[in-house]
Design a protein around this motif. Structure first.
Motif, PDB file in Angstrom:
ATOM      1  N   CYS A  20       0.862  -1.229  -0.001  1.00  0.00           N
ATOM      2  CA  CYS A  20       0.060   0.154  -0.139  1.00  0.00           C
ATOM      3  C   CYS A  20       0.941   1.303  -0.108  1.00  0.00           C
ATOM      4  O   CYS A  20       0.447   2.487   0.369  1.00  0.00           O
ATOM      5  CB  CYS A  20      -0.906  -0.053   1.266  1.00  0.00           C
ATOM      6  SG  CYS A  20      -1.971  -1.467   1.526  1.00  0.00           S
ATOM      7  N   ALA A  24       5.308   9.135  -0.529  1.00  0.00           N
ATOM      8  CA  ALA A  24       4.815   9.888   0.826  1.00  0.00           C
ATOM      9  C   ALA A  24       5.986  10.886   1.288  1.00  0.00           C
ATOM     10  O   ALA A  24       7.040  10.406   0.951  1.00  0.00           O
ATOM     11  CB  ALA A  24       4.512   8.969   1.673  1.00  0.00           C
ATOM     12  N   SER A  28       5.085  12.203   9.704  1.00  0.00           N
ATOM     13  CA  SER A  28       3.820  12.569   9.961  1.00  0.00           C
ATOM     14  C   SER A  28       3.703  13.835  10.574  1.00  0.00           C
ATOM     15  O   SER A  28       2.916  14.680  10.337  1.00  0.00           O
ATOM     16  CB  SER A  28       3.251  11.473  10.875  1.00  0.00           C
ATOM     17  OG  SER A  28       3.040  10.239  10.394  1.00  0.00           O
ATOM     18  N   GLN A  86       5.749   4.149   4.562  1.00  0.00           N
ATOM     19  CA  GLN A  86       4.881   3.921   5.530  1.00  0.00           C
ATOM     20  C   GLN A  86       5.505   3.947   6.922  1.00  0.00           C
ATOM     21  O   GLN A  86       6.544   3.349   6.929  1.00  0.00           O
ATOM     22  CB  GLN A  86       4.220   2.606   5.299  1.00  0.00           C
ATOM     23  CG  GLN A  86       3.129   2.274   4.088  1.00  0.00           C
ATOM     24  CD  GLN A  86       1.940   3.051   4.193  1.00  0.00           C
ATOM     25  OE1 GLN A  86       1.139   2.708   5.089  1.00  0.00           O
ATOM     26  NE2 GLN A  86       1.663   3.979   3.203  1.00  0.00           N
ATOM     27  N   TRP A 115       1.149   3.219   9.193  1.00  0.00           N
ATOM     28  CA  TRP A 115       0.363   4.201   8.794  1.00  0.00           C
ATOM     29  C   TRP A 115       0.732   5.070   7.564  1.00  0.00           C
ATOM     30  O   TRP A 115       2.028   5.312   7.516  1.00  0.00           O
ATOM     31  CB  TRP A 115      -0.180   5.005   9.759  1.00  0.00           C
ATOM     32  CG  TRP A 115       0.778   5.916  10.625  1.00  0.00           C
ATOM     33  CD1 TRP A 115       0.960   7.252  10.163  1.00  0.00           C
ATOM     34  CD2 TRP A 115       1.688   5.493  11.344  1.00  0.00           C
ATOM     35  NE1 TRP A 115       1.801   7.743  10.998  1.00  0.00           N
ATOM     36  CE2 TRP A 115       2.243   6.585  12.107  1.00  0.00           C
ATOM     37  CE3 TRP A 115       1.784   4.425  12.243  1.00  0.00           C
ATOM     38  CZ2 TRP A 115       3.394   6.615  13.032  1.00  0.00           C
ATOM     39  CZ3 TRP A 115       2.879   4.222  13.189  1.00  0.00           C
ATOM     40  CH2 TRP A 115       3.653   5.625  13.535  1.00  0.00           C
ATOM     41  N   ASP A 116      -0.148   5.684   6.635  1.00  0.00           N
ATOM     42  CA  ASP A 116       0.501   6.618   5.719  1.00  0.00           C
ATOM     43  C   ASP A 116       0.923   7.954   6.413  1.00  0.00           C
ATOM     44  O   ASP A 116      -0.158   8.560   6.962  1.00  0.00           O
ATOM     45  CB  ASP A 116      -0.562   6.819   4.771  1.00  0.00           C
ATOM     46  CG  ASP A 116      -0.165   7.400   3.419  1.00  0.00           C
ATOM     47  OD1 ASP A 116      -0.440   8.695   3.643  1.00  0.00           O
ATOM     48  OD2 ASP A 116       0.554   7.169   2.566  1.00  0.00           O
ATOM     49  N   ASN A 118       0.427  10.578   4.881  1.00  0.00           N
ATOM     50  CA  ASN A 118      -0.101  11.864   4.313  1.00  0.00           C
ATOM     51  C   ASN A 118      -1.458  11.796   4.935  1.00  0.00           C
ATOM     52  O   ASN A 118      -2.191  12.834   5.107  1.00  0.00           O
ATOM     53  CB  ASN A 118       0.024  11.689   2.763  1.00  0.00           C
ATOM     54  CG  ASN A 118       1.144  12.048   2.609  1.00  0.00           C
ATOM     55  OD1 ASN A 118       2.013  12.979   2.806  1.00  0.00           O
ATOM     56  ND2 ASN A 118       1.871  11.149   1.374  1.00  0.00           N
ATOM     57  N   THR A 119      -2.133  10.564   4.819  1.00  0.00           N
ATOM     58  CA  THR A 119      -3.472  10.459   5.124  1.00  0.00           C
ATOM     59  C   THR A 119      -3.742  10.279   6.473  1.00  0.00           C
ATOM     60  O   THR A 119      -4.974  10.488   7.059  1.00  0.00           O
ATOM     61  CB  THR A 119      -4.231   9.472   4.556  1.00  0.00           C
ATOM     62  OG1 THR A 119      -3.540   8.001   4.715  1.00  0.00           O
ATOM     63  CG2 THR A 119      -3.951   9.478   2.999  1.00  0.00           C
ATOM     64  N   LEU A 120      -2.714   9.884   7.362  1.00  0.00           N
ATOM     65  CA  LEU A 120      -2.614   9.353   8.756  1.00  0.00           C
ATOM     66  C   LEU A 120      -3.708   8.295   9.120  1.00  0.00           C
ATOM     67  O   LEU A 120      -4.156   8.212  10.289  1.00  0.00           O
ATOM     68  CB  LEU A 120      -2.812  10.766   9.687  1.00  0.00           C
ATOM     69  CG  LEU A 120      -1.708  11.860   9.521  1.00  0.00           C
ATOM     70  CD1 LEU A 120      -2.435  12.928  10.461  1.00  0.00           C
ATOM     71  CD2 LEU A 120      -0.617  11.357   9.773  1.00  0.00           C
ATOM     72  N   ALA A 121      -3.966   7.449   8.107  1.00  0.00           N
ATOM     73  CA  ALA A 121      -4.881   6.334   8.223  1.00  0.00           C
ATOM     74  C   ALA A 121      -4.055   5.073   8.083  1.00  0.00           C
ATOM     75  O   ALA A 121      -2.932   5.391   7.362  1.00  0.00           O
ATOM     76  CB  ALA A 121      -5.952   6.358   7.087  1.00  0.00           C
ATOM     77  N   VAL A 145      -7.164   5.917  12.567  1.00  0.00           N
ATOM     78  CA  VAL A 145      -6.955   7.187  12.207  1.00  0.00           C
ATOM     79  C   VAL A 145      -6.401   8.017  13.115  1.00  0.00           C
ATOM     80  O   VAL A 145      -6.753   8.104  14.237  1.00  0.00           O
ATOM     81  CB  VAL A 145      -8.138   7.835  11.423  1.00  0.00           C
ATOM     82  CG1 VAL A 145      -7.913   9.355  11.212  1.00  0.00           C
ATOM     83  CG2 VAL A 145      -8.972   7.147  10.480  1.00  0.00           C
ATOM     84  N   THR A 147      -5.512  12.004  14.166  1.00  0.00           N
ATOM     85  CA  THR A 147      -5.870  13.422  13.956  1.00  0.00           C
ATOM     86  C   THR A 147      -5.338  14.220  14.900  1.00  0.00           C
ATOM     87  O   THR A 147      -5.059  14.123  16.053  1.00  0.00           O
ATOM     88  CB  THR A 147      -7.511  13.589  14.488  1.00  0.00           C
ATOM     89  OG1 THR A 147      -8.083  12.396  13.424  1.00  0.00           O
ATOM     90  CG2 THR A 147      -8.151  14.863  14.233  1.00  0.00           C
TER      91      THR A 147
END
Length: 149
Positions: A20, A24, A28, A86, A115-116, A118-121, A145, A147
């Motif tokens: 995945c 990136a 983070s 990642q 986790w990614d 960029n998306t933080l998911a 996720v 935040t």
């Protein structure tokens, strides 16, 4: 925790990271994050404090997980490393699996968070030698996720 269960959790998480991995950025970002684990069977809620590792490097972030005041949570700390775009954090959590609700049985786990940046998911692969109620152990995957607070 058995070496087989730990190896299985790490292999799964690294496989997800490789499969995945989008392009990136390296970080983070330092700061405080709400960790929202999407599972309905326990009461884990955390704030992750992300800072530089003892030996600062662009591919290393120190994660300090501060539990919120809910039964069964314990704090933990570990280094996350960038792997194929990642972030990957592997930690042992003494009460990682809570069974039977608020005051249920607590089982140690070896958790691998991927986790990614960029998306933080991401995904938390939580491995234990035994399951709730004496069930066989294994790996349970939970999406999550982050935040920024």
């Amino acid at each position: 925790m058995s070496a087989l269960v730990k190896a299985g959790a790490l292999s799964f998480a690294l496989g997800v990271a490789v499969a995945c991995a989008p392009a990136a950025s390296a970080a983070s970002g330092y700061g405080n994050f709400d960790l929202q684990i999407q599972r309905g069977t326990d009461y884990h809620t955390y704030i992750w404090v992300v800072s530089s590792c003892a030996n600062p490097a662009p591919d290393c972030e120190l994660i300090t997980a501060i539990h919120r005041p809910i039964a069964g949570n314990v704090s933990y700390t570990g280094e996350a490393h960038l792997f194929d775009g990642q972030w990957v954090l592997a930690v042992d959590i003494g009460e990682g699996l809570i069974c039977g609700g608020y005051y249920g049985q607590n089982i140690p786990t070896h958790d691998v968070f991927t986790w990614d940046p960029n998306t933080l998911a991401g995904n938390a692969a939580s491995a234990s030698d035994i399951g709730c109620g004496g069930a066989p152990g294994g790996v349970i995957n939970y999406p999550f996720v982050l935040t920024r607070l």
